[in-house]
Design a protein around this motif. Structure first.
Motif, PDB file in Angstrom:
ATOM      1  N   PRO A 134       0.805  -1.233   0.000  1.00 16.38           N
ATOM      2  CA  PRO A 134       0.000   0.000   0.000  1.00 16.38           C
ATOM      3  C   PRO A 134       0.829   1.270   0.000  1.00 16.38           C
ATOM      4  O   PRO A 134       0.306   2.339  -0.259  1.00 16.38           O
ATOM      5  CB  PRO A 134      -0.808  -0.086   1.299  1.00 16.38           C
ATOM      6  CG  PRO A 134      -0.462  -1.367   1.953  1.00 16.38           C
ATOM      7  CD  PRO A 134       0.711  -1.964   1.274  1.00 16.38           C
ATOM      8  N   VAL A 136       2.630   3.990  -1.353  1.00 12.87           N
ATOM      9  CA  VAL A 136       2.767   4.495  -2.718  1.00 12.87           C
ATOM     10  C   VAL A 136       4.245   4.624  -3.082  1.00 12.87           C
ATOM     11  O   VAL A 136       5.028   5.192  -2.327  1.00 12.87           O
ATOM     12  CB  VAL A 136       2.031   5.852  -2.854  1.00 12.87           C
ATOM     13  CG1 VAL A 136       2.410   6.555  -4.150  1.00 12.87           C
ATOM     14  CG2 VAL A 136       0.521   5.625  -2.797  1.00 12.87           C
ATOM     15  N   GLY A 166       0.473   9.659  -9.428  1.00 12.48           N
ATOM     16  CA  GLY A 166       0.717  10.237  -8.103  1.00 12.48           C
ATOM     17  C   GLY A 166       2.000   9.705  -7.496  1.00 12.48           C
ATOM     18  O   GLY A 166       2.750  10.446  -6.836  1.00 12.48           O
ATOM     19  N   ALA A 167       2.290   8.430  -7.727  1.00  9.49           N
ATOM     20  CA  ALA A 167       3.500   7.820  -7.162  1.00  9.49           C
ATOM     21  C   ALA A 167       4.765   8.523  -7.651  1.00  9.49           C
ATOM     22  O   ALA A 167       5.783   8.558  -6.950  1.00  9.49           O
ATOM     23  CB  ALA A 167       3.544   6.336  -7.531  1.00  9.49           C
ATOM     24  N   GLU A 170       6.813  10.834  -5.486  1.00  3.58           N
ATOM     25  CA  GLU A 170       7.700  10.345  -4.419  1.00  3.58           C
ATOM     26  C   GLU A 170       9.146  10.357  -4.940  1.00  3.58           C
ATOM     27  O   GLU A 170       9.416   9.873  -6.050  1.00  3.58           O
ATOM     28  CB  GLU A 170       7.335   8.905  -4.030  1.00  3.58           C
ATOM     29  CG  GLU A 170       5.996   8.781  -3.335  1.00  3.58           C
ATOM     30  CD  GLU A 170       6.026   9.293  -1.891  1.00  3.58           C
ATOM     31  OE1 GLU A 170       7.126   9.500  -1.355  1.00  3.58           O
ATOM     32  OE2 GLU A 170       4.938   9.491  -1.326  1.00  3.58           O
ATOM     33  N   ASN A 194      -3.679   7.854 -14.755  1.00  2.00           N
ATOM     34  CA  ASN A 194      -5.149   7.966 -14.757  1.00  2.00           C
ATOM     35  C   ASN A 194      -5.587   9.360 -14.304  1.00  2.00           C
ATOM     36  O   ASN A 194      -6.746   9.571 -13.965  1.00  2.00           O
ATOM     37  CB  ASN A 194      -5.787   6.857 -13.906  1.00  2.00           C
ATOM     38  CG  ASN A 194      -5.390   6.936 -12.446  1.00  2.00           C
ATOM     39  OD1 ASN A 194      -4.775   7.911 -12.003  1.00  2.00           O
ATOM     40  ND2 ASN A 194      -5.738   5.926 -11.688  1.00  2.00           N
ATOM     41  N   ALA A 197      -4.617  11.290  -8.277  1.00  2.00           N
ATOM     42  CA  ALA A 197      -4.036  10.644  -7.105  1.00  2.00           C
ATOM     43  C   ALA A 197      -5.053  10.882  -6.003  1.00  2.00           C
ATOM     44  O   ALA A 197      -5.296  12.036  -5.618  1.00  2.00           O
ATOM     45  CB  ALA A 197      -2.695  11.257  -6.743  1.00  2.00           C
ATOM     46  N   SER A 198      -5.672   9.824  -5.512  1.00  2.00           N
ATOM     47  CA  SER A 198      -6.830   9.934  -4.629  1.00  2.00           C
ATOM     48  C   SER A 198      -7.839  10.894  -5.281  1.00  2.00           C
ATOM     49  O   SER A 198      -8.219  10.683  -6.412  1.00  2.00           O
ATOM     50  CB  SER A 198      -6.456  10.405  -3.222  1.00  2.00           C
ATOM     51  OG  SER A 198      -5.456   9.575  -2.683  1.00  2.00           O
ATOM     52  N   ARG A 259      -9.790   5.637 -14.005  1.00  2.00           N
ATOM     53  CA  ARG A 259     -10.497   4.599 -13.247  1.00  2.00           C
ATOM     54  C   ARG A 259     -11.966   4.977 -13.096  1.00  2.00           C
ATOM     55  O   ARG A 259     -12.293   6.141 -12.883  1.00  2.00           O
ATOM     56  CB  ARG A 259      -9.848   4.367 -11.872  1.00  2.00           C
ATOM     57  CG  ARG A 259      -9.776   5.586 -10.992  1.00  2.00           C
ATOM     58  CD  ARG A 259      -9.356   5.273  -9.575  1.00  2.00           C
ATOM     59  NE  ARG A 259      -8.793   6.418  -8.903  1.00  2.00           N
ATOM     60  CZ  ARG A 259      -9.479   7.491  -8.518  1.00  2.00           C
ATOM     61  NH1 ARG A 259     -10.775   7.568  -8.725  1.00  2.00           N
ATOM     62  NH2 ARG A 259      -8.872   8.495  -7.917  1.00  2.00           N
TER      63      ARG A 259
END
Ligand SMILES: Cc1ncc(C[n+]2csc(CCOP(=O)(O)OP(=O)(O)O)c2C)c(N)n1
Ligand SMILES: [Mg+2]
Length: 347
Positions: A134, A136, A166-167, A170, A194, A197-198, A259
Motif C-alpha cells: 500500500p 505508494v 501520483g507515485a 515520491e 489515470n 491521485a486519490s 479509473r
C-alpha cells in the motif's frame, strides 16, 4: 498546467473501435477474455465491499484493464513484476486465479498471501508477481533491484514496476529512474497515468500532465500510448521488452487511462476532486477498453456475440462458485502471524 497529453486525456476522443490489422486472432481473444475476467472479478469485489462482506478497503481499477493485459503478453514467468495499492489487474493478468484473490481479500488461508495481506499485499512469485504494497512508490526501487539482479544472474528476465501518476511525486521513483539508467538495468517503468491521485487531479499537483518528461530527464527511451487500447499497449510493450531482454537497458511506458470507481471501494461519486465530473466518468466509460476491442473483433469476424454471451455466462458461474468457496474457507490460525509475518526468533 501545461497539457502535453492533448487528445489522450480528452475523454470524448478515442471512443471508437481500435486498430487490430495484422494481429493474431487467438492473441486478441486471449486479451479480450483476460480483460473481461479482471473486470468481472473486480465487480464481484465491489459488491462484496458494498455488502460489507470484505473487511478491508479495495482499490479497483475497472477501466484500466488494457494496461496489465497488454503488457503481460510479453512477460515470462521468471520476470519480476511489482505493483502497489491498485494491483488486482497486475496479478490477474499473470495468473487469472480469481478464487485465490477472493480468498485473500476475505482474509482466508487459501488466499495468494495466505490471508495475511488482503487486497494491497498480493504475492504470487511463481507466476512472476513479486508483490504489491500500500505504500505508494514503495516497490519501485525493489523492482530496480530485482532487474539488476536478473542482469547479474545472466538471465534475460526483466523487472516491471506499475507506477501511478501520483507515485511519481515520491522521490524514490526519481532515484530509481536514475539508478536503472546508470546500471542499464532491464527495467520497465509502467506509468498508469489515470490523471488522479486519490481525489486530486494532476493539474493541482504537477506543472505538466505528461509523466514521460521524467524519462527524457533520465535518458530512458519511452513511449506514450492510449492506455485504453490494448493492442497499442501490447505493441509498445512488446517492442520495449524485446529491447530490454537484449541488454538495451531500461524503458518507460506511459499509458493514459482513467479509473471508473472512486479512489477506494465501490462508489464512483465519493472522493471526487474538483475536476472529476460525472460527465467525465460517462465519457471515459465510452472509451471502455473491453468494448473497443470487442467491437473491432466483431466487425473483423474474429469474435461473435454468441461467443461473448457464452464466455460471460460461464465466467459469471465460475466467479459465483469461487466467491462462495472463498467465503466458506477457513481463516488462518493465530500461529500464522509467527509463521509468515513476524519472525519467531527473539534476538
Ligand atoms: C507513501 C504514501 N503516501 C500516501 C499514501 C495515500 N495514498 C494511497 S493511494 C494514493 C494516491 C496514489 O495515486 P496514483 O499513484 O496516481 O495511483 P492511483 O490511485 O491513481 O492508481 C495516496 C496518496 C500512501 N498509501 N502511501
Ligand atoms: Mg493515478
Amino acid at each position: 498546467m501545461k497539457k502535453q497529453l492533448e487528445d489522450l486525456s480528452d475523454p470524448t476522443k478515442f471512443q471508437d473501435s481500435i486498430i487490430i490489422d495484422g494481429m493474431d486472432a487467438s492473441l486478441l481473444k486471449q486479451m479480450l477474455k483476460s480483460m473481461i475476467l479482471i473486470r468481472k472479478t473486480e465487480q464481484r469485489l465491489a459488491l462484496g465491499r458494498k455488502n460489507r462482506l470484505i473487511g478491508g478497503p479495495v482499490h479497483l481499477g475497472a477501466g484500466q484493464e488494457a494496461i496489465a493485459v497488454g503488457i503481460s503478453q510479453s512477460l515470462q514467468r521468471t520476470d519480476r513484476v511489482f505493483g502497489a495499492h491498485r494491483s488486482h489487474s497486475h496479478l490477474l493478468a499473470l495468473n487469472p486465479d480469481f478464487y485465490k484473490l477472493f480468498a485473500e481479500v476475505l482474509g482466508k488461508s487459501t488466499g495468494f498471501s495466505k490471508g495475511m495481506g488482503g487486497s494491497m499485499h498480493l504475492y504470487d512469485q511463481p507466476n512472476g508477481f513479486y508483490g504489491s504494497v500500500p505504500i505508494v512508490a514503495g516497490t519501485v526501487s525493489l523492482a530496480v533491484g530485482a532487474a539488476m539482479a536478473a542482469k547479474l544472474q545472466g538471465t534475460d528476465d526483466v523487472g516491471v514496476a506499475y507506477i501511478g501518476d501520483g507515485a511519481v511525486e515520491e522521490g524514490v521513483v526519481h532515484e530509481s529512474f536514475n539508478l536503472a539508467k546508470i546500471q542499464e538495468a532491464p527495467m520497465l517503468f509502467v506509468i498508469e497515468n489515470n490523471l488522479f491521485a486519490s481525489h486530486m487531479h494532476i493539474s493541482l499537483r504537477q506543472p505538466n500532465d505528461m509523466i514521460s518528461r521524467f524519462a527524457v530527464a533520465n535518458e530512458i527511451p519511452h513511449k506514450l500510448v492510449d492506455g485504453n487500447d490494448v493492442v497499442a499497449v501490447f505493441n509498445a510493450a512488446r517492442e520495449q521488452i524485446a529491447d530490454m531482454r537484449t541488454g538495451k537497458g531500461p524503458r518507460l511506458l506511459e499509458l493514459v487511462t482513467y479509473r471508473w470507481y472512486g479512489h477506494v471501494d465501490w462508489r464512483d461519486d465519493v472522493d471526487v476532486g474538483v475536476e472529476r465530473s460525472l460527465d467525465d466518468i460517462e465519457n471515459w466509460k465510452a472509451r471502455d477498453p473491453i468494448a473497443r476491442l470487442s467491437a473491432s473483433m466483431l466487425s473483423a469476424g474474429m469474435w461473435s456475440e454468441a461467443e461473448e454471451l457464452a464466455f460471460n455466462k460461464g465466467l459469471d458461474m465460475d466467479i459465483a462458485e469461487a466467491w462462495e468457496q472463498a467465503m466458506q474457507d477457513p481463516y488462518p490460525k493465530g500461529s500464522a502471524t509467527l509463521d509468515y509475518v513476524y519472525s519467531p526468533i527473539l534476538l
